[in-house]
Design an enzyme around this catalytic site. Structure first.
Site, short mmCIF file in Angstrom:
data_model
loop_
_atom_site.label_atom_id
_atom_site.label_comp_id
_atom_site.label_asym_id
_atom_site.label_seq_id
_atom_site.Cartn_x
_atom_site.Cartn_y
_atom_site.Cartn_z
N LYS A 1 -80.42 7.99 30.63
CA LYS A 1 -80.04 9.31 30.11
C LYS A 1 -78.66 9.37 29.45
O LYS A 1 -77.93 10.36 29.60
CB LYS A 1 -80.10 10.36 31.24
CG LYS A 1 -81.47 10.56 31.82
CD LYS A 1 -81.50 11.58 32.93
CE LYS A 1 -81.04 11.01 34.24
NZ LYS A 1 -81.45 11.81 35.41
N ASP B 1 -83.59 13.23 42.34
CA ASP B 1 -83.97 14.64 42.13
C ASP B 1 -85.46 14.89 42.35
O ASP B 1 -85.86 15.97 42.81
CB ASP B 1 -83.53 15.15 40.74
CG ASP B 1 -83.91 14.23 39.59
OD1 ASP B 1 -84.56 13.19 39.83
OD2 ASP B 1 -83.56 14.55 38.44
C1 BGC Z 1 -83.90 8.60 36.16
C2 BGC Z 1 -84.62 9.12 37.38
C3 BGC Z 1 -84.56 10.64 37.41
C4 BGC Z 1 -85.07 11.21 36.10
C5 BGC Z 1 -85.02 12.73 36.08
C6 BGC Z 1 -84.42 9.29 34.89
O1 BGC Z 1 -83.66 8.90 33.78
O2 BGC Z 1 -84.07 7.21 36.02
O3 BGC Z 1 -84.05 8.58 38.56
O4 BGC Z 1 -85.33 11.10 38.49
O5 BGC Z 1 -84.31 10.70 35.03
O6 BGC Z 1 -83.74 13.22 36.23
#
Ligand code: BGC
Length: 442
Positions: free
Chosen positions: A158, A194
């Site tokens: 992200k 989350d």
């Molecule tokens: C992460 C996850 C997370 C999801 C939603 C992803 O980029 O790897 O761990 O649950 O985003 O936030």
């Protein structure tokens, strides 16, 4: 001069390019099951299937907890009260947007930023509020958990790249930052993803809930699994329930088109998080922007002068796509002067094909999770979902439900997609309560 036929043809081409048919969904589910199996067995594959060291709550957990939630765009600190009768309440809350220089700076600066948020939050609590000494840490990235309160970051997602955190135990980093800010009494008792928080929060009140899903900046899901099916947990009783974090954002047995590949190669983690880049909020606006540029160059959308507006990365966001779905004139908002009605129709079409594919892939992934647990759909399943895309993008939920009906007909009525607002923070508090063994009086 562009005519209606050109617009229609351009749209048709895009619909084909971004289609995710029923057959695609069925194939997807089979491949997804295969990857789940590999992940649980500890074989190499694209689903990490990370055990979380917690099972679902009983609803009797109680107490006051502090939750710190580092997700995608925001840092949130919450005080949560669990009443022990299936009711959870946020009693105080603060939120900060995480500046890009913190996301992409040093790990030390990022953990200091988090500790600072906690300090500011606690300073502003009224003096008569309950003492908060136990902190639950929602850290929404791929973490290999080794206990309910410990885990190592495998890799960032992200848009985060903060240096010196991958490969480190994140609770230790947070505890050190809290101690550094003079909060040595605060104990980090739980670490969670989350999705796990979201599942915990919903199943606190609804025992039929067996999947937690995030459709926001990033995307992912978790579900309860039997320890006996998880190679890493061979030492536990086979029937014991453990929530498994799929990390489905990294699922890679899915066909990308030329726009997906171009987007991927311009990200901070090229080649990784393939499914996430086709589904989640951080990327959908960017996909639409790339398609729009291509249409301008093909001479079927806007005029060349408007090109500059679409040249900047992230100029189009998933919020814009939600506004388009609400019927707003987003082209004018982006600075395009005098778009024609055909331009508006084409841009709405771009937005629609990108978000529709995302919703159908997300629904197929949910269908894969549900049929993994219950192949013939004999039970009811509540799917707790949080995240801006699910919550704010008009039609997203309906498109997901439509695919479930295509797949399962009447039996799809047994699957309820439900919005679990603030699940990750509340759920983290529930995990803290379980971890702290807290069946105590408020
Ligand atoms: C992460 C996850 C997370 C999801 C939603 C992803 O980029 O790897 O761990 O649950 O985003 O936030």
């Amino acid at each position: 001069m562009k005519d209606e036929n050109q617009t229609r043809e351009a749209l048709k081409r895009l619909e084909d390019l971004f289609s995710f048919s029923l057959r695609d969904a069925q194939q997807f589910i089979a491949l997804f099951h295969d990857e789940m199996q590999r992940g649980l067995a500890g074989k190499p594959g694209s689903l990490k299937m990370i055990p979380s060291y917690v099972g679902r709550p009983s609803g009797h957990e109680r107490g006051d907890f502090l939750a710190l939630d580092l997700g995608g765009t925001n840092l949130r600190v919450l005080a949560v009260r669990l009443d022990g009768e299936g009711k959870a309440r946020i009693t105080a809350f603060r939120r900060w947007v995480i500046p890009e220089k913190i996301m992409q700076g040093t790990g030390e600066a990022l953990f200091d930023f988090m500790a600072e948020g906690v300090a500011l939050f606690l300073d502003q609590m009224p003096p008569d509020s309950p003492q908060l000494r136990e902190l639950a840490f929602t850290f929404s990235f791929p973490v290999a958990q080794s206990a309910v309160d410990a885990g190592v970051l495998l890799n960032w997602t992200k848009g985060f790249t903060a240096k010196g955190v991958s490969g480190k135990e994140v609770v230790a980093l947070l505890s050190a930052a809290l101690a550094h800010k003079n909060m040595p009494d605060l104990r980090v008792v739980a670490l969670t993803n989350d999705t796990v928080g979201t599942l915990m929060a919903q199943s606190y009140t609804d025992p039929a809930c067996d999947m937690g899903v995030i459709l926001g900046t990033g995307t992912n899901a978790c579900y309860p699994e039997k320890a006996g099916r998880i190679a890493k947990l061979a030492h536990l009783e086979a029937d014991r329930e453990v929530i498994v974090n799929l990390e489905w954002g990294s699922f890679d047995r899915i066909q990308m088109n030329a726009f997906d590949s171009a987007l991927d190669s311009h990200t901070l983690n090229p080649g990784a998080q393939r499914l996430e880049k086709m589904v989640s909020g951080l990327y959908l606006g960017e996909l639409a922007r790339r398609v729009a540029l291509d249409l301008i160059d093909a001479g079927v959308f806007l005029r060349q002068e408007a090109r500059i507006i679409f040249e900047r990365e992230q100029a189009v966001t998933s919020e814009h796509l939600s506004q388009i779905a609400e019927g707003e004139d987003v082209l004018t908002r982006l600075g395009v002067s005098g778009p024609t009605s055909q331009d508006c129709a084409l841009f709405a079409g771009v937005s629609r094909v990108v978000t529709t594919r995302a919703a159908r892939i997300a629904a197929a992934a949910i269908a894969a999770g549900v049929t993994w647990m219950d192949a013939d759909l004999q039970r009811r399943h509540t799917i707790a979902i949080d995240g801006s895309l699910f919550e704010k993008c008009p039609g997203f939920q309906e498109t997901m439900e439509a695919l479930l009906i295509e797949l399962f007909g009447d039996r799809a009525t047994g699957i309820t997609l439900c919005h679990a607002a603030d699940g990750s923070g509340i759920g983290a508090a529930i995990i803290a309560a379980v971890a702290a063994g807290a069946l105590r009086q408020i």
